[in-house]
Scaffold this motif. Structure first.
Motif, PDB file in Angstrom:
ATOM      1  N   ARG A   1       0.816  -1.272  -0.039  1.00 28.56           N
ATOM      2  CA  ARG A   1      -0.034   0.034   0.204  1.00 28.56           C
ATOM      3  C   ARG A   1       0.772   1.312  -0.080  1.00 28.56           C
ATOM      4  NH1 ARG A   1      -5.089  -0.292   0.502  1.00 28.56           N
ATOM      5  NH2 ARG A   1      -5.873  -2.354   0.890  1.00 28.56           N
TER       6      ARG A   1
ATOM      7  N   GLU B   1      -0.536   4.407   0.568  1.00 29.35           N
ATOM      8  CA  GLU B   1      -1.300   5.307   1.484  1.00 29.35           C
ATOM      9  C   GLU B   1      -0.482   6.216   2.451  1.00 29.35           C
ATOM     10  OE1 GLU B   1      -2.573   2.630   0.800  1.00 29.35           O
ATOM     11  OE2 GLU B   1      -4.787   2.569   1.004  1.00 29.35           O
ATOM     12  N   ARG B   2       0.253   5.343   3.210  1.00 29.80           N
ATOM     13  CA  ARG B   2       0.970   5.637   4.567  1.00 29.80           C
ATOM     14  C   ARG B   2       2.269   6.486   4.040  1.00 29.80           C
ATOM     15  NH1 ARG B   2      -0.858   6.586   9.291  1.00 29.80           N
ATOM     16  NH2 ARG B   2       0.992   7.341  10.484  1.00 29.80           N
TER      17      ARG B   2
ATOM     18  N   LEU C   1       1.020   9.747   3.075  1.00 30.72           N
ATOM     19  CA  LEU C   1       0.621  10.667   4.062  1.00 30.72           C
ATOM     20  C   LEU C   1       1.942  11.249   5.024  1.00 30.72           C
ATOM     21  CD1 LEU C   1      -1.480  11.812   5.810  1.00 30.72           C
ATOM     22  CD2 LEU C   1      -1.511   9.867   7.336  1.00 30.72           C
TER      23      LEU C   1
ATOM     24  N   ALA D   1      -8.021   4.710   4.366  1.00 29.96           N
ATOM     25  CA  ALA D   1      -7.218   3.675   3.505  1.00 29.96           C
ATOM     26  C   ALA D   1      -7.829   2.264   3.455  1.00 29.96           C
ATOM     27  CB  ALA D   1      -5.887   3.720   3.854  1.00 29.96           C
ATOM     28  N   GLY D   2      -7.241   1.392   2.929  1.00 31.77           N
ATOM     29  CA  GLY D   2      -7.650   0.028   2.950  1.00 31.77           C
ATOM     30  C   GLY D   2      -8.958  -0.370   2.143  1.00 31.77           C
ATOM     31  N   ALA D   3      -9.775  -1.230   2.642  1.00 28.81           N
ATOM     32  CA  ALA D   3     -10.645  -1.722   1.618  1.00 28.81           C
ATOM     33  C   ALA D   3     -11.757  -0.880   1.282  1.00 28.81           C
ATOM     34  CB  ALA D   3     -11.432  -3.011   2.385  1.00 28.81           C
TER      35      ALA D   3
ATOM     36  N   SER E   1     -11.227   2.511   0.650  1.00 24.38           N
ATOM     37  CA  SER E   1     -10.675   3.250  -0.452  1.00 24.38           C
ATOM     38  C   SER E   1     -10.350   2.469  -1.577  1.00 24.38           C
ATOM     39  CB  SER E   1      -9.146   3.657   0.136  1.00 24.38           C
ATOM     40  OG  SER E   1      -9.290   4.703   1.281  1.00 24.38           O
ATOM     41  N   ASP E   2     -10.010   1.035  -1.462  1.00 29.39           N
ATOM     42  CA  ASP E   2      -9.925   0.257  -2.587  1.00 29.39           C
ATOM     43  C   ASP E   2     -10.979  -0.028  -3.460  1.00 29.39           C
ATOM     44  OD1 ASP E   2      -7.304  -0.143  -1.538  1.00 29.39           O
ATOM     45  OD2 ASP E   2      -8.045  -2.062  -0.584  1.00 29.39           O
TER      46      ASP E   2
ATOM     47  N   VAL F   1      -5.161  12.113   0.873  1.00 26.35           N
ATOM     48  CA  VAL F   1      -4.724  10.935   1.622  1.00 26.35           C
ATOM     49  C   VAL F   1      -4.565  11.744   2.897  1.00 26.35           C
ATOM     50  CG1 VAL F   1      -3.316   9.466   2.461  1.00 26.35           C
ATOM     51  CG2 VAL F   1      -3.663   9.867  -0.208  1.00 26.35           C
TER      52      VAL F   1
ATOM     53  N   GLY G   1      -5.713  10.197   6.261  1.00 21.54           N
ATOM     54  CA  GLY G   1      -5.472   9.286   7.240  1.00 21.54           C
ATOM     55  C   GLY G   1      -5.694   7.780   6.930  1.00 21.54           C
ATOM     56  N   THR G   2      -5.053   7.183   7.636  1.00 22.83           N
ATOM     57  CA  THR G   2      -5.094   5.561   7.301  1.00 22.83           C
ATOM     58  C   THR G   2      -5.749   4.834   8.375  1.00 22.83           C
ATOM     59  OG1 THR G   2      -2.796   5.218   8.197  1.00 22.83           O
ATOM     60  CG2 THR G   2      -3.098   5.930   6.065  1.00 22.83           C
TER      61      THR G   2
END
Lengths: 333, 333
Positions: free
Chosen positions: A259, A261-262, A265, B223-225, B227-228, B242, B244-245
């Protein structure tokens, strides 16, 4: 025009990169130009990594090439008949003329006028490759003197121009290329400060060594594992120019990767896609700048020329096998 | 100051979200303010999703909170002693005062002056949540009237402000929230045009229904699912903020997900990270704009207040369990 027109037809849609067997060569009569059209005798056909995307029927930035139609391609040649007031017989043009000997097209298929001497360059360093390098780097990458830039497919038609232009603009350059010959050429021919052979080197470790404070710009033509190794080394406010995804064989099923994203960010970084065809209004400016640098001896390139239309069907697959050494062209005349 | 200062100390570093057992409450004497310092009696402590990142020892935008030290936190309170010429006893301030009753700090730890009436708001809608919503949306999202924006954690402290501000700026808004109550609140309280309950709805299908031409801005806090499911529905030239996650529990081992490169390329889209602390020079402008909208009745928010410092150790874990209903604060006074 008693000549027959040899045309390379897409006969089936491949799951990944089109192979020779996905094409056939057809002989057709040469069309007569209707009012508003010109007839171009193609001298050179262009082979682009992006052709894989033009052929695929998954989402892309243009409709896929239809089965049974002439393979979409940039080409350059000479106007041999004209029914359009702006074009005269004997002029040289490059544009969307397809993999064929003769193209009978409307004027909107012409990308730019060129000259007999620049017909090949108009498909590479003065065509979409060089314009992509210049415009994607400056518009998306926004280089500043002192920036460190990493470039994938650094010895390729786009990448080699990116490295040289970034250097002209005062950046330090790191080229990523496959194999010792291409890595050496990055430094010797294209003036990269450092080269990384992604086939044998530890990419992340090499980037960290050459750019201990991170890379300000990553100009990415490949996506995939190479990018996965570079992105964690982005500098604060780094920019990733997403210019191509050549290392990804197929998008069905959709591939996964680490990923991003991190990283984006924490680094306040930016990834942004670039497609040259959005920037037609800047082609003249880009070409003029590239011609000036060429005239000053500051911009060099290589060509990889195959002879004869029979070379077309396997030419794209060969590009993806890494066989080319510079911008791949097919010479017809 | 005969009072003891109760302090919440980080005693061990969690692999994921900090739980109650990672903290302990310590009683220490109240410090005297040295020259240049002020002593603040905290009235409210702030609980932020970003605290997980401040605690983690993986790469982040700030050094991790040290084991054995007071938990880093924004807080608001009253100046009860001052050895700094710019601050008088009785003034109200918010800043980096930590999870404790009293903070003895230098002036550079003050984020902004506030008022007795705005002590809570200064940690939420007038603090980093509201300023993040306004500045990340305008600087990175670059909304234009008519744009369609999707927001994750749409009923949260940042997300609810993003939705309302985007609407003020003329956008159509789609809120993604967890559970029917939050989804309903998106529409009823925060004026979203549409809400998607990501726990039960087919996110991709719902986005496609509400935004058949794609989303121009995706303001992402998770983020994660989630966002996917949104990213494939970006519009041409879409922007992903972007911010936060929150949905990613841990970054070791580094999680994988569907690759974004192809979406960014084909859509000429942009993903860019935003951290509010880079934009201190715009805090005053952002606060003034937010105060104006509040005064006009165009911006509302919810608070989720827990009483007593004993609530701190579990408050962050509770946030990640989705227990809060609005901006989570701890009330001390």
């Amino acid at each position: 025009m008693a000549d027959l027109n040899r045309q390379v037809i897409l006969t089936s849609r491949p799951a990944g990169v089109a192979q020779a067997e996905n094409f056939a060569i057809r002989h057709a009569p040469v069309q007569q130009s209707a009012p508003g059209q010109i007839l171009v005798r193609n001298h050179y056909l262009s082979i682009e990594p992006a052709m894989r995307g033009w052929i695929a029927d998954t989402g892309n930035y243009a409709a896929p090439v239809a089965i049974g139609s002439v393979m979409r391609s940039l080409a350059s040649g000479e106007v041999v008949a004209s029914a359009h007031p702006d074009y005269a017989v004997g002029e040289h043009v490059s544009g969307w003329f397809g993999w064929q000997d003769y193209a009978c097209v409307a004027a909107d298929q012409v990308v730019q006028r060129t000259s007999a001497a620049e017909m090949r360059a108009s498909l590479g360093i003065l065509g979409i490759n060089g314009m992509t390098a210049y415009l994607a780097l400056t518009l998306v990458g926004q280089p500043r003197a002192g920036d460190i830039i990493a470039v994938s497919t650094a010895a390729g038609a786009v990448g080699s121009a990116v490295g040289q232009i970034a250097r002209i603009l005062g950046c330090r350059t790191i080229g990523l290329a496959g194999g010792p010959d291409k890595a050496r050429r990055c430094v010797e021919d294209y003036g990269y400060d450092h080269a990384i052979d992604y086939r044998t080197d530890d990419i992340g470790a090499a980037i960290a060594r050459h750019a201990p404070d991170g890379v300000d710009i990553y100009f990415d033509n490949v996506a995939g594992a190479i990018s996965d190794a570079v992105v964690p080394h982005l500098a604060q406010r780094g920019r990733v120019v997403v210019c191509g995804t050549a290392s990804i064989d197929r998008w069905a099923p959709w591939p996964t990767g680490p990923r991003v994203e991190r990283h984006l960010l924490v680094k306040r970084a930016r990834m942004e896609g670039f497609v040259i065809f959005d920037h037609v209004d800047r082609y003249a400016e880009a070409t003029a700048q590239l011609q000036a640098w060429i005239a000053q001896g500051r911009l060099t390139w290589r060509e990889d020329i195959l002879d004869g239309i029979e070379a077309c069907p396997d030419a794209l697959a060969g590009l993806y096998r890494g066989e080319n050494d510079g911008k791949r062209l097919i010479r017809l005349v």
